[in-house]
Design a protein around this motif. Structure first.
Motif, PDB file in Angstrom:
ATOM      1  N   MET A 168       0.850  -1.192   0.000  1.00  0.00           N
ATOM      2  CA  MET A 168       0.000   0.000   0.000  1.00  0.00           C
ATOM      3  C   MET A 168       0.886   1.243   0.000  1.00  0.00           C
ATOM      4  SD  MET A 168      -2.817   1.139   2.817  1.00  0.00           S
ATOM      5  CE  MET A 168      -3.791  -0.330   2.548  1.00  0.00           C
ATOM      6  N   SER A 169       0.602   2.149  -0.887  1.00  0.00           N
ATOM      7  CA  SER A 169       1.348   3.393  -0.952  1.00  0.00           C
ATOM      8  C   SER A 169       0.897   4.344   0.156  1.00  0.00           C
ATOM      9  CB  SER A 169       1.139   4.046  -2.320  1.00  0.00           C
ATOM     10  OG  SER A 169       1.716   5.322  -2.375  1.00  0.00           O
ATOM     11  N   SER A 170       1.728   5.365   0.437  1.00  0.00           N
ATOM     12  CA  SER A 170       1.374   6.311   1.498  1.00  0.00           C
ATOM     13  C   SER A 170       1.039   7.690   0.958  1.00  0.00           C
ATOM     14  CB  SER A 170       2.520   6.417   2.504  1.00  0.00           C
ATOM     15  OG  SER A 170       3.686   6.899   1.877  1.00  0.00           O
ATOM     16  N   GLN A 206      -2.855   6.294   0.326  1.00  0.00           N
ATOM     17  CA  GLN A 206      -2.954   6.997   1.610  1.00  0.00           C
ATOM     18  C   GLN A 206      -4.385   6.971   2.139  1.00  0.00           C
ATOM     19  OE1 GLN A 206      -2.611  11.343   1.484  1.00  0.00           O
ATOM     20  NE2 GLN A 206      -1.134  11.203   3.166  1.00  0.00           N
ATOM     21  N   TYR A 207      -5.327   7.280   1.274  1.00  0.00           N
ATOM     22  CA  TYR A 207      -6.715   7.336   1.725  1.00  0.00           C
ATOM     23  C   TYR A 207      -7.327   5.946   1.887  1.00  0.00           C
ATOM     24  CZ  TYR A 207      -6.760  12.332   1.801  1.00  0.00           C
ATOM     25  OH  TYR A 207      -6.497  13.636   2.146  1.00  0.00           O
ATOM     26  N   THR A 208      -6.750   4.963   1.232  1.00  0.00           N
ATOM     27  CA  THR A 208      -7.142   3.582   1.503  1.00  0.00           C
ATOM     28  C   THR A 208      -6.753   3.204   2.932  1.00  0.00           C
ATOM     29  OG1 THR A 208      -6.878   2.946  -0.824  1.00  0.00           O
ATOM     30  CG2 THR A 208      -6.869   1.172   0.795  1.00  0.00           C
ATOM     31  N   GLU A 250      -0.355  10.972  10.697  1.00  0.00           N
ATOM     32  CA  GLU A 250      -1.768  11.308  10.582  1.00  0.00           C
ATOM     33  C   GLU A 250      -2.637  10.177  11.118  1.00  0.00           C
ATOM     34  OE1 GLU A 250      -4.779  14.044   9.605  1.00  0.00           O
ATOM     35  OE2 GLU A 250      -2.592  14.280   9.581  1.00  0.00           O
ATOM     36  N   LEU A 251      -2.253   8.943  10.809  1.00  0.00           N
ATOM     37  CA  LEU A 251      -3.002   7.794  11.318  1.00  0.00           C
ATOM     38  C   LEU A 251      -2.916   7.706  12.836  1.00  0.00           C
ATOM     39  CD1 LEU A 251      -2.045   5.153   8.616  1.00  0.00           C
ATOM     40  CD2 LEU A 251      -4.377   5.835   9.181  1.00  0.00           C
TER      41      LEU A 251
END
Length: 208
Positions: free
Chosen positions: A1-3, A8-10, A38-39
Motif C-alpha cells: 500500500m502506498s502512502s 494513503q486514503y485507503t 496522521e493515522l
C-alpha cells in the motif's frame, strides 16, 4: 500500500472501518512519515509498520512481506497501489522510459502479488473453506486498464501496464480462488492525486 494519493486514503479508510494493524509501504520515507503520523493522530489504537520499499526490487518486496508477517503474524489483506505515469506518444517515447513504467506498474504488481500469494498459501483460512479465505489481494489498476488513452493525452506505456495488471489479476484470481485467496482489481478514473498532477501531457492540435 502506498502512502500518498489513493493508497494513503485507503489506509485512512481501513483504519476508520476497523482495521487495527497496518503495514504501509512507499519508496518515499517522508510520505510514510506523514501518513503514519496522521493515522496515529486520528486512530491511536492502530498499530502501524512503515516500510520503505521500491516495488520494482524483488528483494525489497519480499522483505516487506516478511517484515509484515513478523510484526503481525499473518497477511490478510494486501492492496497493490504503487505506480507512476508515462505520458507521450509512442514515436516520442524512449525505451528506457517505457521499461521504467512497466517495471513499476506491472512488474512491481506481479512481484508484490507473488510474495503475498506465497505467504497467504502458508496461512490457515480465517474461517473454514470454501467460504473462508486465506487472504485478499486488491490491485489498483485504472480505467486505462480497460480502454485506450485519449489521443490528446497519449499514455501507451501506462495504458499497457494497466492492461497487464488486469490480465494478471484475472489469471491469478482464477488460479488461486479454490485455494482460498481472493484477488480483485479496481479501475479508478481521474483522481486528483500527485501522480495525476505530474502526468498531464497535451499533444498539439496539429498532431491529433
Amino acid at each position: 500500500m502506498s502512502s500518498t494519493g489513493i493508497g494513503q486514503y485507503t489506509a485512512y479508510a481501513f483504519a476508520k472501518y476497523g482495521v487495527r494493524q497496518l503495514a504501509l509501504c512507499d519508496i518515499k520515507p517522508e510520505a510514510l512519515e506523514q501518513t503514519s503520523n496522521e493515522l496515529k493522530k486520528n486512530f491511536p489504537d492502530v498499530e502501524i509498520l512503515s516500510i520503505q520499499m521500491d516495488t520494482s526490487k524483488e528483494d525489497e518486496v519480499n522483505s516487506a512481506v516478511d517484515q509484515t508477517v513478523k510484526k503481525f503474524s499473518r497477511l490478510d489483506i494486501a492492496v497493490n497501489n504503487a505506480g507512476i505515469s508515462g505520458g507521450g506518444p509512442t514515436d516520442q517515447l524512449e525505451f528506457e522510459d517505457w521499461r521504467r513504467v512497466l517495471s513499476i506498474n506491472l512488474d512491481g504488481v506481479w512481484l508484490c502479488q507473488r510474495a503475498q500469494i506465497r505467504q497467504m498459501l502458508k496461512q490457515e483460512p480465517l474461517d473454514p473453506l470454501p467460504r473462508g479465505n486465506r487472504g485478499v489481494i486488491v490491485n489498483v489498476s485504472s480505467m486505462l486498464g480497460l480502454v485506450a488513452s485519449a489521443p490528446a493525452t497519449p499514455a501507451p506505456a501506462y495504458t499497457a501496464s494497466k492492461h497487464g495488471v488486469m490480465g494478471l489479476t484475472k489469471t491469478d484470481a482464477t488460479m488461486y480462488a479454490s485455494r482460498g485467496i481472493r484477488i480483485n482489481a479496481c479501475c479508478p478514473g481521474y483522481v486528483a492525486t500527485p501522480l495525476l498532477k505530474d502526468a498531464t501531457v497535451c499533444v498539439p492540435a496539429e498532431r491529433r
